[in-house]
Design a protein around this motif. Structure first.
Motif, short mmCIF file in Angstrom:
data_model
loop_
_atom_site.label_atom_id
_atom_site.label_comp_id
_atom_site.label_asym_id
_atom_site.label_seq_id
_atom_site.Cartn_x
_atom_site.Cartn_y
_atom_site.Cartn_z
N THR A 1 53.80 50.97 77.73
CA THR A 1 53.14 51.69 76.64
C THR A 1 52.23 52.80 77.17
O THR A 1 52.03 53.80 76.48
CB THR A 1 52.34 50.74 75.73
N ALA B 1 57.74 52.23 70.41
CA ALA B 1 56.42 52.61 70.90
C ALA B 1 55.67 51.42 71.48
O ALA B 1 54.83 51.58 72.35
CB ALA B 1 55.59 53.24 69.78
N PHE C 1 58.20 54.39 64.94
CA PHE C 1 58.96 54.17 66.17
C PHE C 1 58.65 52.80 66.76
O PHE C 1 57.62 52.62 67.41
CB PHE C 1 58.64 55.27 67.20
N PHE D 1 60.02 57.49 72.88
CA PHE D 1 60.15 56.12 72.40
C PHE D 1 61.56 55.58 72.49
O PHE D 1 61.84 54.49 72.00
CB PHE D 1 59.62 56.01 70.96
N GLU E 1 64.92 54.78 71.52
CA GLU E 1 65.39 53.58 70.82
C GLU E 1 66.89 53.47 70.87
O GLU E 1 67.59 54.42 70.86
CB GLU E 1 64.92 53.61 69.37
N LYS F 1 54.46 55.71 77.72
CA LYS F 1 54.84 56.27 76.42
C LYS F 1 53.70 57.09 75.83
O LYS F 1 53.93 58.15 75.25
CB LYS F 1 55.30 55.18 75.47
N ARG G 1 53.13 55.62 65.60
CA ARG G 1 53.29 54.58 66.63
C ARG G 1 53.44 53.20 65.98
O ARG G 1 54.22 52.37 66.43
CB ARG G 1 52.08 54.59 67.56
#
Length: 145
Positions: free
Chosen positions: A81, A76, A73, A143, A145, A84, A69
Motif C-alpha cells: 500500500t 488499493a 479501487f 491499483f 486490478e 501504491k 481508495r
C-alpha cells in the motif's frame, strides 16, 4: 460450504463500468471542492490564477484519493500500500502539471483572466483532461486490478 463462506468474506470486485461511474461521481464531488476553492481564491480573495488553481487542485485531489481508495479501487488496499500511495502521488503530480498547465495555457491564450465564464471553461477543459488521465493511470497502473 466452506467455498461459499470464502466468497462472502472477499470483497466483491467492481467491473470497469461500475468503477468508472463511481470515479466520475466521486470526481464530481471533488471537483466541487476544487472549483469552489478556485472560485473563492480567484473571485473573492483576488489571488492569481496560477496560485488559486494550484491550491484548489491539491484540495480536490486529496479528497479524491481518500474517497476513491476506499470506494472505487479495491486493489488499493492489497499488496504494497505504501508503493501504491507513492504511485498515486506520482500520477497526481503528473496530472497536476497537465491540469494546471492546460488551465494556465488556455487562460493565457484566450486572455480569459477577468472573464468568469471563460476562466470557468479553461478550468473545465483542464479538469476533464486530468480526470481522463487519472482514471486510466489509477486503474491500470497504480491499483492494477
Amino acid at each position: 460450504m466452506a467455498e461459499a463462506q470464502t466468497d462472502q468474506t472477499e470483497p466483491k470486485r467492481l467491473g470497469v463500468v461500475n468503477q468508472l461511474i463511481r470515479f466520475v461521481v466521486i470526481g464530481g464531488g471533488c471537483a466541487i471542492i476544487d472549483f469552489g476553492t478556485y472560485s473563492l481564491m480567484l473571485g473573492v480573495l483576488g489571488w492569481p490564477v496560477w496560485l488559486s488553481r494550484g491550491i484548489s487542485f491539491v484540495l480536490g485531489t486529496s479528497a479524491s484519493y481518500l474517497i476513491n481508495r476506499k470506494l472505487t479501487f479495491q486493489g488499493a488496499n492489497t499488496g504494497n500500500t505504501k508503493a501504491k500511495a507513492g504511485g498515486f502521488a506520482l500520477v497526481y503530480i503528473v496530472t497536476f502539471f497537465v491540469n494546471w498547465g492546460t488551465n494556465q495555457l488556455l487562460v493565457t491564450m484566450t486572455g480569459a483572466e477577468g472573464t468568469p465564464w471563460l476562466v470557468t471553461l479553461c478550468w473545465i477543459i483542464g479538469q476533464g483532461l486530468g480526470t481522463l488521465i487519472n482514471f486510466v493511470m489509477l486503474k491500470w497502473v497504480v491499483f492494477r486490478e
